[in-house]
Design a protein around this motif. Structure first.
Motif, short mmCIF file in Angstrom:
data_model
loop_
_atom_site.label_atom_id
_atom_site.label_comp_id
_atom_site.label_asym_id
_atom_site.label_seq_id
_atom_site.Cartn_x
_atom_site.Cartn_y
_atom_site.Cartn_z
N THR A 122 0.84 -1.20 0.00
CA THR A 122 0.00 0.00 0.00
C THR A 122 0.87 1.24 0.00
N ASP A 123 1.88 1.27 0.86
CA ASP A 123 2.77 2.42 0.93
C ASP A 123 3.57 2.60 -0.36
N THR B 172 1.34 3.62 -3.33
CA THR B 172 0.82 4.97 -3.12
C THR B 172 1.90 6.00 -3.42
N GLU B 173 3.12 5.72 -2.97
CA GLU B 173 4.21 6.67 -3.16
C GLU B 173 4.73 6.69 -4.60
N GLY C 161 -4.42 5.96 3.45
CA GLY C 161 -3.46 5.31 2.56
C GLY C 161 -4.12 4.46 1.51
N GLU D 70 -6.09 6.60 -0.96
CA GLU D 70 -5.19 7.24 -1.92
C GLU D 70 -4.75 6.24 -2.98
N LEU D 71 -4.43 5.03 -2.55
CA LEU D 71 -4.02 4.01 -3.52
C LEU D 71 -5.17 3.66 -4.46
N TYR D 72 -6.37 3.50 -3.91
CA TYR D 72 -7.54 3.21 -4.75
C TYR D 72 -7.73 4.30 -5.80
N THR D 73 -7.66 5.56 -5.36
CA THR D 73 -7.88 6.68 -6.28
C THR D 73 -6.81 6.70 -7.37
N LEU D 74 -5.57 6.46 -6.98
CA LEU D 74 -4.47 6.43 -7.94
C LEU D 74 -4.64 5.30 -8.94
N LEU E 227 -8.04 14.08 -0.41
CA LEU E 227 -6.66 13.62 -0.48
C LEU E 227 -5.70 14.76 -0.81
#
Length: 213
Positions: A33-34, A37-38, A113, A116-120, A185
């Motif tokens: 996830t991290d 996301t990054e 977190g 944000e990952l889902y949106t990305l 976000l």
């Protein structure tokens, strides 16, 4: 059993292989996830995920054979958690749907977190050959259908204001939710997703459906 056995302190139970495996899997998902996301899907690597977990890359590949499988598990797990939140709020009852939706929004606010990952990933999935393209196409159709069912059932129960079309209500509520999460976000202190959704529901529902705040 002897007297010595009776007075001897119990042995600490060792963790079994299944528990260790589950803990390793959870650690991999948290690190993934991290990383994603990054860095995004394409730049995020299984090697970096393994490094952050403190395990060999082969361990990561034992649980998830490739990035696609790992991403799919992350998004599927997110949806399982959402389903559990809705079930706990008895979202199958029309009068409970508004509170269930707001409970899910509060849950999402506590997991920035993964949101944000889902949106990305949802945005990246529109690009050609993205491994989760089919997943997101199927998911948006499923979620849209669920929202349409929610508002149809609330309409049948007499909860919508006069003149409110259930299909419009469903589409506008879903669009507001997705857009508000993106704005949150970007500007966490300037956007309150739960408050926006609650205010929108008050425009769609009769006054007595949601308790006063």
């Amino acid at each position: 059993m002897s007297a010595d056995d009776a007075t001897r302190p119990p042995r600490a139970r060792t963790r079994g292989p299944y528990k260790r495996s589950a803990e390793t899997r959870a650690s991999i998902l948290a690190a993934a996830t991290d990383v994603f996301t990054e860095l995004g899907y394409r730049a995020g690597s299984m090697r970096e995920i393994a490094r952050r977990c403190g395990v060999d890359q082969s361990t990561v590949l034992h649980h998830f054979p490739d990035k696609s499988a790992l991403l799919l598990e992350l998004m599927t797990d997110r949806d399982r958690q959402a389903d559990a939140v809705l079930a706990a709020q008895h979202a199958d009852a029309p009068e409970q749907i508004p509170q269930a939706a707001l409970a899910l929004a509060r849950h999402n606010a506590g997991t920035p977190g993964i949101i944000e990952l889902y949106t990305l990933l949802a945005a990246e999935s529109v690009t050609p050959d993205h491994p989760l393209g089919e997943f997101f196409r199927a998911r948006i159709a499923r979620v849209r259908g669920a929202f349409e069912d929610w508002f149809a059932r609330m309409a049948d129960a007499g909860l919508l204001r006069d003149g409110v079309d259930p299909d419009f209500a469903a589409a506008s509520f879903l669009a507001l939710w997705e857009g508000a999460q993106l704005h949150w976000l970007i500007d966490p202190d300037g956007v309150d997703v739960v408050a926006l959704l609650e205010d929108h529901l008050r425009l769609l529902l009769h006054e007595d459906v949601l308790p006063s705040t």
